[in-house]
Design a protein around this motif. Structure first.
Motif, PDB file in Angstrom:
ATOM      1  N   CYS A 238      20.153  39.166  20.081  1.00 55.57           N
ATOM      2  CA  CYS A 238      20.434  38.515  21.820  1.00 55.57           C
ATOM      3  C   CYS A 238      20.370  37.234  21.884  1.00 55.57           C
ATOM      4  CB  CYS A 238      20.796  39.734  22.394  1.00 55.57           C
ATOM      5  SG  CYS A 238      20.728  41.539  22.928  1.00 55.57           S
ATOM      6  N   GLY A 239      19.987  36.183  20.730  1.00 57.04           N
ATOM      7  CA  GLY A 239      19.290  35.239  21.110  1.00 57.04           C
ATOM      8  C   GLY A 239      19.659  33.852  22.277  1.00 57.04           C
ATOM      9  N   LEU A 240      19.520  33.420  22.324  1.00 58.56           N
ATOM     10  CA  LEU A 240      19.189  32.182  23.268  1.00 58.56           C
ATOM     11  C   LEU A 240      20.208  31.341  23.494  1.00 58.56           C
ATOM     12  CD1 LEU A 240      15.953  31.365  25.914  1.00 58.56           C
ATOM     13  CD2 LEU A 240      17.651  33.383  25.961  1.00 58.56           C
ATOM     14  N   THR A 241      20.362  30.849  21.530  1.00 55.34           N
ATOM     15  CA  THR A 241      21.374  29.748  21.477  1.00 55.34           C
ATOM     16  C   THR A 241      22.741  30.675  20.537  1.00 55.34           C
ATOM     17  OG1 THR A 241      19.372  29.841  19.426  1.00 55.34           O
ATOM     18  CG2 THR A 241      19.493  28.547  21.051  1.00 55.34           C
ATOM     19  N   LEU A 242      22.559  32.297  20.896  1.00 57.64           N
ATOM     20  CA  LEU A 242      23.870  33.013  20.233  1.00 57.64           C
ATOM     21  C   LEU A 242      25.372  32.149  19.667  1.00 57.64           C
ATOM     22  CD1 LEU A 242      23.946  35.683  19.007  1.00 57.64           C
ATOM     23  CD2 LEU A 242      24.474  36.633  21.235  1.00 57.64           C
ATOM     24  N   GLU A 247      27.412  32.640  12.593  1.00 56.84           N
ATOM     25  CA  GLU A 247      26.924  33.221  12.074  1.00 56.84           C
ATOM     26  C   GLU A 247      26.378  34.894  12.747  1.00 56.84           C
ATOM     27  OE1 GLU A 247      25.658  29.839  11.428  1.00 56.84           O
ATOM     28  OE2 GLU A 247      26.305  29.898   9.652  1.00 56.84           O
ATOM     29  N   MET A 248      26.125  34.874  13.859  1.00 58.62           N
ATOM     30  CA  MET A 248      25.100  35.425  14.261  1.00 58.62           C
ATOM     31  C   MET A 248      26.898  36.254  14.761  1.00 58.62           C
ATOM     32  SD  MET A 248      22.738  35.628  14.535  1.00 58.62           S
ATOM     33  CE  MET A 248      20.758  34.563  13.330  1.00 58.62           C
ATOM     34  N   ASP A 249      27.893  36.385  14.963  1.00 60.14           N
ATOM     35  CA  ASP A 249      28.773  37.278  15.526  1.00 60.14           C
ATOM     36  C   ASP A 249      29.806  37.151  14.251  1.00 60.14           C
ATOM     37  OD1 ASP A 249      31.174  37.924  16.524  1.00 60.14           O
ATOM     38  OD2 ASP A 249      31.972  35.807  17.465  1.00 60.14           O
ATOM     39  N   TRP A 273      15.375  37.381   5.911  1.00 59.36           N
ATOM     40  CA  TRP A 273      14.317  36.069   6.113  1.00 59.36           C
ATOM     41  C   TRP A 273      13.333  35.992   7.456  1.00 59.36           C
ATOM     42  CZ3 TRP A 273      14.579  31.149   2.878  1.00 59.36           C
ATOM     43  CH2 TRP A 273      13.305  30.505   2.692  1.00 59.36           C
ATOM     44  N   LEU A 274      14.433  36.052   8.956  1.00 61.68           N
ATOM     45  CA  LEU A 274      14.618  35.833   9.743  1.00 61.68           C
ATOM     46  C   LEU A 274      13.635  36.752  10.523  1.00 61.68           C
ATOM     47  CD1 LEU A 274      17.836  34.206  11.037  1.00 61.68           C
ATOM     48  CD2 LEU A 274      15.481  33.009  11.297  1.00 61.68           C
ATOM     49  N   ARG A 275      13.904  37.848   9.798  1.00 64.53           N
ATOM     50  CA  ARG A 275      12.905  38.853  10.645  1.00 64.53           C
ATOM     51  C   ARG A 275      11.888  39.201  10.121  1.00 64.53           C
ATOM     52  NH1 ARG A 275      13.599  43.650  14.248  1.00 64.53           N
ATOM     53  NH2 ARG A 275      12.850  44.621  13.801  1.00 64.53           N
ATOM     54  N   HIS A 297      11.097  27.481  20.968  1.00 62.95           N
ATOM     55  CA  HIS A 297      11.233  28.459  21.734  1.00 62.95           C
ATOM     56  C   HIS A 297      11.913  28.999  20.495  1.00 62.95           C
ATOM     57  CE1 HIS A 297      13.801  32.010  22.874  1.00 62.95           C
ATOM     58  NE2 HIS A 297      13.101  31.802  24.014  1.00 62.95           N
ATOM     59  N   PRO A 298      11.620  30.264  19.218  1.00 62.30           N
ATOM     60  CA  PRO A 298      12.445  30.696  17.915  1.00 62.30           C
ATOM     61  C   PRO A 298      13.366  30.731  18.378  1.00 62.30           C
ATOM     62  CG  PRO A 298      11.188  32.449  19.373  1.00 62.30           C
ATOM     63  CD  PRO A 298      11.279  31.245  20.643  1.00 62.30           C
ATOM     64  N   CYS A 299      14.829  30.272  19.610  1.00 57.23           N
ATOM     65  CA  CYS A 299      15.834  30.598  19.513  1.00 57.23           C
ATOM     66  C   CYS A 299      16.292  28.889  19.369  1.00 57.23           C
ATOM     67  CB  CYS A 299      16.857  30.940  20.392  1.00 57.23           C
ATOM     68  SG  CYS A 299      16.276  33.061  20.348  1.00 57.23           S
ATOM     69  N   GLU A 300      15.525  28.059  19.528  1.00 55.90           N
ATOM     70  CA  GLU A 300      15.941  26.995  19.848  1.00 55.90           C
ATOM     71  C   GLU A 300      15.137  26.279  17.925  1.00 55.90           C
ATOM     72  OE1 GLU A 300      12.935  24.003  20.927  1.00 55.90           O
ATOM     73  OE2 GLU A 300      14.382  22.329  21.806  1.00 55.90           O
ATOM     74  N   ALA A 301      14.372  27.202  17.475  1.00 52.55           N
ATOM     75  CA  ALA A 301      14.638  26.827  16.116  1.00 52.55           C
ATOM     76  C   ALA A 301      15.578  27.092  14.729  1.00 52.55           C
ATOM     77  CB  ALA A 301      13.486  27.443  15.350  1.00 52.55           C
ATOM     78  N   CYS A 302      16.327  28.738  15.390  1.00 49.39           N
ATOM     79  CA  CYS A 302      17.610  28.888  14.873  1.00 49.39           C
ATOM     80  C   CYS A 302      18.218  28.486  15.107  1.00 49.39           C
ATOM     81  CB  CYS A 302      17.225  30.356  15.589  1.00 49.39           C
ATOM     82  SG  CYS A 302      17.835  31.673  14.218  1.00 49.39           S
ATOM     83  N   LEU A 303      18.576  27.282  15.460  1.00 46.59           N
ATOM     84  CA  LEU A 303      19.667  26.945  16.252  1.00 46.59           C
ATOM     85  C   LEU A 303      20.039  25.196  15.006  1.00 46.59           C
ATOM     86  CD1 LEU A 303      22.513  26.339  17.329  1.00 46.59           C
ATOM     87  CD2 LEU A 303      21.084  25.041  18.954  1.00 46.59           C
ATOM     88  N   CYS A 355      11.580  35.188  25.471  1.00 52.07           N
ATOM     89  CA  CYS A 355      12.885  36.252  25.874  1.00 52.07           C
ATOM     90  C   CYS A 355      13.861  35.813  24.671  1.00 52.07           C
ATOM     91  CB  CYS A 355      13.553  35.858  26.966  1.00 52.07           C
ATOM     92  SG  CYS A 355      14.862  37.304  27.998  1.00 52.07           S
ATOM     93  N   TYR A 356      14.423  37.070  24.181  1.00 56.52           N
ATOM     94  CA  TYR A 356      15.558  36.861  23.847  1.00 56.52           C
ATOM     95  C   TYR A 356      17.294  37.113  23.680  1.00 56.52           C
ATOM     96  CZ  TYR A 356      12.585  36.660  19.657  1.00 56.52           C
ATOM     97  OH  TYR A 356      11.099  36.207  18.896  1.00 56.52           O
ATOM     98  N   GLY A 357      17.241  36.727  25.946  1.00 52.33           N
ATOM     99  CA  GLY A 357      18.570  36.718  26.171  1.00 52.33           C
ATOM    100  C   GLY A 357      18.777  37.838  26.749  1.00 52.33           C
TER     101      GLY A 357
END
Ligand code: SF4
Ligand code: SF4
Length: 358
Positions: A238-242, A247-249, A273-275, A297-303, A355-357
């Motif tokens: 449920c990431g903010l940059t989902l 790949e998250m879909d 690895w993300l987990r 934010h982690p989701c920004e790093a993820c993007l 928050c992850y969304g």
């Protein structure tokens, strides 16, 4: 095959029941709005996925109804909660509280949900939300939910320069009164680091809050839940940059089915690895730049992890050497995990959140 070694045990079945909302917050992870053409999950599909999800994954203990604004489902939300209870699940709704236009309306609305079996109600508020939902509705919703025995979580979004704060909330006369009453045991107040991804000059204090939250930098959101979108697709987190990370879909559920589609993720080493290390942790570990960029934010790093060619090259170069170590840690982390405690779907630390969304 990695999937022979990994046995997934998702804890939650999450229904992103609709992309419609009564608000249109600037940084909504699903870009929800009042647009009536946005999709919603029909009740027959929710009932179907409750059956399929609980049969396929006995580890699921909690059903979450979010959106968008899940209260727009009306009577179907009551039916969905009742059905989740018949499957033995704990239940949670996430709302902006728009429907609590008066105390009387709040009592009427929440009594039906409580009778159907609603265990927990999460309200989100803050400067951005209050552009669409007046604060007095949060007061009516929160006080009523606590009084009728629903575990109530109030999440206040914002940063160092927010106008609306925990102090503002608790000094409101009705809330001050509630906090002195026996019903206060039903209330949890949390703050949430709300990141404005459109604001490049975000203040340093908010950045520090996000980065210093947890020593365990792994992403606690990815693979934790079986997440169903309003257009019946399976989402990995449920990431903010989902929405910007294809790949998250995992694609359409119909055809393959929930279990097969969810378990295909066992062969995606990057998700494991993300987990274990989280996006910032991965970037730090593969980078040879000692002044490695720190994300807000982690989701920004993820993007960045999924979209930067430079980082992708480094990942390809490094990942095989990390497989044994990450697989061991993943397995070990799984063994240490407690049976699911239906807590808010965020990292927590002293009441603060990443928050992850939802
Ligand atoms: S953040 Fe929540 S309240 Fe705001 S638009 Fe998105 S779903 Fe609606
Ligand atoms: S960091 Fe955010 S976008 Fe990345 S996997 Fe975790 S929740 Fe999803």
């Amino acid at each position: 095959m990695i999937s022979d070694f990994i046995k997934f045990k998702p804890a939650n079945l999450v229904f992103v029941s609709t992309y419609k909302c009564t608000a249109a917050c600037k940084n909504c992870c699903f870009t929800c709005s009042q647009d009536a053409t946005l999709p919603s999950l029909p009740i027959n599909r929710i009932l179907h996925y409750l059956e399929e999800g609980t049969t396929g994954f006995p580890s699921i203990k909690l059903a979450v109804f979010t959106g968008g604004e899940c209260f727009l489902l009306g009577k179907d939300l009551v039916k969905a909660i009742a059905a989740a209870k018949t499957h033995g699940l704990q239940t949670r709704c996430v709302t902006n509280g728009y429907w609590a236009t008066s105390k009387e309306t709040a009592v009427k609305t929440l009594s039906k949900l409580r009778s159907a079996g609603l265990d927990e109600l999460n309200f989100s508020t803050g400067d951005e939300h209050q552009r669409y939902v007046p604060f007095n509705r949060i007061i009516s919703g929160v006080t009523t939910a606590c009084e009728i025995g629903i575990r109530t979580v109030l999440v206040i979004e914002g940063g160092a320069d927010s106008g609306f704060t925990v102090q503002t909330f608790i000094s409101t006369p009705e809330i001050a009164e509630l906090l002195k009453s026996p019903f206060s045991k039903n209330l949890i107040i949390m703050t949430n680091v709300w990141i404005d991804f459109s604001n490049k000059s975000i203040n340093g204090e908010q950045q520090n809050v996000a980065l210093n939250l947890s020593e365990d930098t792994g992403c606690s959101n990815i693979l934790e839940s079986v997440i169903i979108s309003p257009d019946e697709r399976l989402l990995s987190c449920c990431g903010l940059t989902l929405k910007d990370i294809p790949e998250m879909d995992m694609g359409k559920i119909q055809g393959k089915g929930l279990k097969k589609l969810y378990e295909e993720q066992a062969n995606d080493f990057l998700k494991l690895w993300l987990r274990v290390e989280g996006p910032q942790g991965i970037i730090d570990n593969i980078s040879d730049d000692p002044l490695n960029h720190k994300f807000k934010h982690p989701c920004e790093a993820c993007l960045a992890l999924f979209s930067s060619d430079k980082i992708r090259e480094k990942l390809i170069e490094n990942y095989t050497s990390r497989v044994p170590d990450i697989m061991f840690k993943y397995k070990f982390k799984g063994l240490l995990q407690k049976a699911h405690d239906p807590a808010f779907l965020c990292n927590t630390n002293g009441g603060s959140h990443i928050c992850y969304g939802i």
